[in-house]
Design an enzyme around this catalytic site. Structure first.
Site, PDB file in Angstrom:
ATOM      1  N   ARG A 132      -6.532  -0.674  -7.882  1.00  0.00           N
ATOM      2  CA  ARG A 132      -6.960   0.404  -6.978  1.00  0.00           C
ATOM      3  C   ARG A 132      -7.080   1.679  -7.803  1.00  0.00           C
ATOM      4  O   ARG A 132      -6.206   1.996  -8.598  1.00  0.00           O
ATOM      5  CB  ARG A 132      -5.989   0.599  -5.802  1.00  0.00           C
ATOM      6  CG  ARG A 132      -6.034  -0.607  -4.842  1.00  0.00           C
ATOM      7  CD  ARG A 132      -5.425  -0.291  -3.490  1.00  0.00           C
ATOM      8  NE  ARG A 132      -6.288   0.588  -2.688  1.00  0.00           N
ATOM      9  CZ  ARG A 132      -5.914   1.100  -1.511  1.00  0.00           C
ATOM     10  NH1 ARG A 132      -4.707   0.849  -1.027  1.00  0.00           N
ATOM     11  NH2 ARG A 132      -6.739   1.864  -0.835  1.00  0.00           N
ATOM     12  N   ARG A 156       0.853  -1.187   0.000  1.00  0.00           N
ATOM     13  CA  ARG A 156       0.000   0.000   0.000  1.00  0.00           C
ATOM     14  C   ARG A 156       0.890   1.238   0.000  1.00  0.00           C
ATOM     15  O   ARG A 156       2.098   1.149   0.243  1.00  0.00           O
ATOM     16  CB  ARG A 156      -0.954  -0.004   1.185  1.00  0.00           C
ATOM     17  CG  ARG A 156      -0.361  -0.620   2.442  1.00  0.00           C
ATOM     18  CD  ARG A 156      -0.864   0.017   3.650  1.00  0.00           C
ATOM     19  NE  ARG A 156      -0.640   1.440   3.589  1.00  0.00           N
ATOM     20  CZ  ARG A 156       0.552   2.023   3.746  1.00  0.00           C
ATOM     21  NH1 ARG A 156       1.632   1.320   3.981  1.00  0.00           N
ATOM     22  NH2 ARG A 156       0.671   3.338   3.682  1.00  0.00           N
ATOM     23  N   GLY A 157       0.279   2.389  -0.285  1.00  0.00           N
ATOM     24  CA  GLY A 157       1.037   3.622  -0.434  1.00  0.00           C
ATOM     25  C   GLY A 157       1.259   3.850  -1.920  1.00  0.00           C
ATOM     26  O   GLY A 157       1.705   2.951  -2.635  1.00  0.00           O
ATOM     27  N   ALA A 158       0.941   5.056  -2.365  1.00  0.00           N
ATOM     28  CA  ALA A 158       0.941   5.328  -3.805  1.00  0.00           C
ATOM     29  C   ALA A 158       2.253   4.939  -4.496  1.00  0.00           C
ATOM     30  O   ALA A 158       2.233   4.190  -5.485  1.00  0.00           O
ATOM     31  CB  ALA A 158       0.590   6.792  -4.054  1.00  0.00           C
ATOM     32  N   GLN A 204      -2.936   2.351   9.654  1.00  0.00           N
ATOM     33  CA  GLN A 204      -1.592   2.492   9.095  1.00  0.00           C
ATOM     34  C   GLN A 204      -0.650   3.221  10.058  1.00  0.00           C
ATOM     35  O   GLN A 204       0.558   3.174   9.883  1.00  0.00           O
ATOM     36  CB  GLN A 204      -1.636   3.240   7.753  1.00  0.00           C
ATOM     37  CG  GLN A 204      -2.130   2.411   6.588  1.00  0.00           C
ATOM     38  CD  GLN A 204      -3.619   2.564   6.374  1.00  0.00           C
ATOM     39  OE1 GLN A 204      -4.331   3.063   7.264  1.00  0.00           O
ATOM     40  NE2 GLN A 204      -4.119   2.160   5.234  1.00  0.00           N
ATOM     41  N   ASP A 258      -1.909  10.634  -2.827  1.00  0.00           N
ATOM     42  CA  ASP A 258      -2.158   9.556  -3.785  1.00  0.00           C
ATOM     43  C   ASP A 258      -2.370  10.073  -5.201  1.00  0.00           C
ATOM     44  O   ASP A 258      -2.131   9.351  -6.170  1.00  0.00           O
ATOM     45  CB  ASP A 258      -3.355   8.715  -3.345  1.00  0.00           C
ATOM     46  CG  ASP A 258      -2.982   7.843  -2.159  1.00  0.00           C
ATOM     47  OD1 ASP A 258      -3.034   8.341  -1.017  1.00  0.00           O
ATOM     48  OD2 ASP A 258      -2.587   6.681  -2.383  1.00  0.00           O
ATOM     49  N   LYS A 265      -5.174   9.555   2.014  1.00  0.00           N
ATOM     50  CA  LYS A 265      -5.914   8.733   2.986  1.00  0.00           C
ATOM     51  C   LYS A 265      -7.051   9.497   3.648  1.00  0.00           C
ATOM     52  O   LYS A 265      -6.895  10.664   4.000  1.00  0.00           O
ATOM     53  CB  LYS A 265      -4.909   8.276   4.050  1.00  0.00           C
ATOM     54  CG  LYS A 265      -5.462   7.415   5.158  1.00  0.00           C
ATOM     55  CD  LYS A 265      -6.124   6.165   4.650  1.00  0.00           C
ATOM     56  CE  LYS A 265      -5.222   5.377   3.744  1.00  0.00           C
ATOM     57  NZ  LYS A 265      -5.971   4.470   2.844  1.00  0.00           N
TER      58      LYS A 265
END
Lengths: 327, 327
Positions: B76, B46-48, B175, B215, B226
């Site tokens: 996503r 996860r995380g752009a 997170q 993102d 987020k």
């Protein structure tokens, strides 16, 4: 099903254990002041008005009320109802009433006040509105049939207004689960959201109003309430969403000038640190925050809907709910 | 310990399974594009920036990259790095490079960009500062040694600045536990807080700065990040706390004019509804929100610190990080 979060019966104080809700309905019996204070500390009972009622009955279990009052007052520092309720019982006892009698009168008075709050607040709610709320302010939090903010919502629903509720989950203790549980019992449609999504729905125009309760309201209108309330208030203002505070006069503390005088309880970091965190991780856990008055659209009390605390005070002086409170 | 959230080795893509962190360090091996897409969807990665790198390597597992690109792009919707990374690999392949080669080049480029972001951002941090951050933007979220927002914090710490970090727990997926885990590895002092307490600490003057990642950043500076980021931004502005967005140019999407063009992913309600809720309880679960540019003090990119996206774009045009990206 009638929810009775606080009941005094056969010389015992019976508390619905809210830490087990909504999974399990179980009651804790208190026979001593220490047990009552522990019930408040451990949040078996929570919500400013319910804590006040609990403490009032606590004195009925005491052999030394003046002294035991201190134990009760120390159980949680932020909600002022606790002090107001204890002061009421002690002062009625001086007039010859029993503590049980005085506590029961306080309980009935909160019930009547919340009924009026619900009636007054429901006039603000129009058919089709989506209403946001934070924490739990229903029967559970007040110990009476109507809650404060949630009582307003309940009343609007009883008036056949088709409403929808956004329920903040209210970390760290997830009081949103209590609110959701009460809304389900009432049949009121709602969605739970994480606390950090409240602003998102406001910005998208999905929220028409936000209503919260209060634990202590200062003379200038600043007020303490569950952590996260301040954020809701700022976001509501930013998005032109009306932001209301619903509370009985027992939650007002006109002896303090502003929010700076309100003590915010910091609770144990374990409430924040779920077991996903490795041992040794540290947290801060303020249980409440203070919202400046400038963010409040109006206060909904048993006396009406008022923009200024001065107006609430004047209404209080001219419209006593019970005969004894004006003395 | 060097964290390697994304690694391509022996023809397999190895993902550190972030859903098991910080309790358990386990890796998932992907041998097919479908497995890679599933790793992204299920938030193992996860995380752009990390998602972008993962998708780039995903194409190295494909026999039909043009087609499989669609599967990856659908995994996503909100982070634009995903599309930028896939586009880069496909375009390099047309020039004769292998997908693995191109993906590795993309990965190295993100590493270099984040190193520069950290360097640029650290100039904003003074000794003694308390810095607030939301979500995880460290090595885990970027797949490289320096993260974005957390990379800036890491760099400041390496420069011997005595800093303290407030870590939002970042519901619903927590997170913040990843951020806390990374900060512990680095030895940086910090407290975890519930998301709804961020404003409280800002109001009390305990927070000197807030830094987040992004993102997708639109041409006008509105950006998706987020869920909860919008609230942080509004509260930072309200309290005159500088609010920075740290992101590599791969997170910019100049093809969309404003935040209105950003698709916000709504994820399954089960992420919100922990097992305290009775079956049948409903929730809304927007995974991201969009923060208008007016709340951003400045953007920290590999090119410098810029108030306007136009400046970022001009810097990008005049300062390529790798030779191939300007073509």
């Amino acid at each position: 099903m009638e929810i009775k979060p606080v009941e005094f019966r056969d010389g015992k104080l019976i508390l619905l254990d809210q830490t087990l809700l909504p999974h399990k309905i179980a009651y804790a019996e208190c026979r001593t002041v220490a047990e009552v204070a522990d019930g408040i500390k451990s949040m078996k009972v929570r919500g400013a008005p319910a804590i006040g009622i609990t403490a009032a009955y606590g004195l009925a279990l005491s052999k030394n009320p003046e002294n035991d009052a201190k134990i009760l007052l120390a159980s949680r520092p932020t909600a002022v109802d606790l002090r107001n309720a204890v002061d009421f019982v002690l002062s009625e006892m001086k007039k010859g009433k029993s503590a049980a009698e005085a506590a029961s009168e306080w309980h009935a008075s909160i019930g009547e006040r919340c009924r009026r709050i619900a009636e007054n607040g429901a006039t603000l709610i129009r058919d089709g509105m989506k209403i946001h709320t934070h924490c739990n302010t229903g029967s559970l939090a007040t110990g009476v049939s109507y809650g404060t903010a949630l009582g307003v919502i309940k009343k609007a629903w009883e008036e056949k207004k088709r409403i929808f509720v956004f329920v903040d989950e209210t970390r760290p203790r997830f009081q949103g689960a209590l609110t959701s549980w009460e809304l389900r019992q009432l049949g009121i449609p709602h969605d739970v959201i994480v606390d950090s999504a409240a602003g998102h729905f406001m910005k998208r125009g999905e929220t028409n109003m936000s209503i919260v309760g209060a634990d202590r309201i200062a003379a200038n209108g600043d007020f303490a309430n569950k952590i996260g309330t301040y954020q809701v208030a700022v976001l509501a203002k930013e998005n032109q969403v009306p932001f209301y505070v619903a509370a009985p006069f027992s939650s007002f503390d006109l002896s303090i000038e502003s929010g700076n005088g309100i003590k915010v309880e910091e609770r144990n970091e374990s409430e924040v640190l779920l077991d996903i965190y490795p041992k040794g991780t540290r947290a801060r856990n303020p249980a409440f925050d203070v919202t400046p008055a400038k963010y409040v659209t109006a206060f909904i009390t048993e006396f009406g809907i008022h923009k200024k605390i001065k107006e609430v005070e004047m209404a209080w002086k001219s419209m006593p709910v019970s005969s004894s409170e004006q003395e």
